[in-house]
Design a protein around this motif. Sequence first.
Motif, PDB file in Angstrom:
ATOM      1  N   ASN A   7      40.083  14.673  56.588  1.00  0.00           N
ATOM      2  CA  ASN A   7      38.647  15.579  56.064  1.00  0.00           C
ATOM      3  C   ASN A   7      37.731  13.847  56.057  1.00  0.00           C
ATOM      4  N   ALA A  49      34.722  23.381  50.899  1.00  0.00           N
ATOM      5  CA  ALA A  49      34.961  22.998  52.496  1.00  0.00           C
ATOM      6  C   ALA A  49      33.087  22.736  52.507  1.00  0.00           C
ATOM      7  N   VAL A  60      29.994  20.933  58.346  1.00  0.00           N
ATOM      8  CA  VAL A  60      31.104  20.871  57.874  1.00  0.00           C
ATOM      9  C   VAL A  60      32.121  20.715  58.732  1.00  0.00           C
ATOM     10  N   PHE A  64      35.387  18.032  58.097  1.00  0.00           N
ATOM     11  CA  PHE A  64      36.518  18.308  57.537  1.00  0.00           C
ATOM     12  C   PHE A  64      37.588  18.477  59.413  1.00  0.00           C
TER      13      PHE A  64
END
Length: 83
Positions: A7, A49, A60, A64
Amino acid sequence: MSDKIYNRISMLRAERNESRKALADAVGVNYQTIGYLERGEYNPSLELALKLAEHFELPVEMVFSRQPFPPLSAQLAKLQHGG
């Protein structure tokens, strides 16, 4: 399923000058959870997330990844050379 999730939380927090506590409060978790995520010691739930991605106003997959993120300098160089 113990695959590591990478991340950019630490970098994104730094860009906003945001503390772990402020981010944790914004997404409804303990500030220690943010530290665990940043160090790769904990994989987020799908819900967390998505909350983090929404908080940073990014897709997202920009927050990530299942693969390590390349250094930003390498990504910028690739963009500058038409890649």
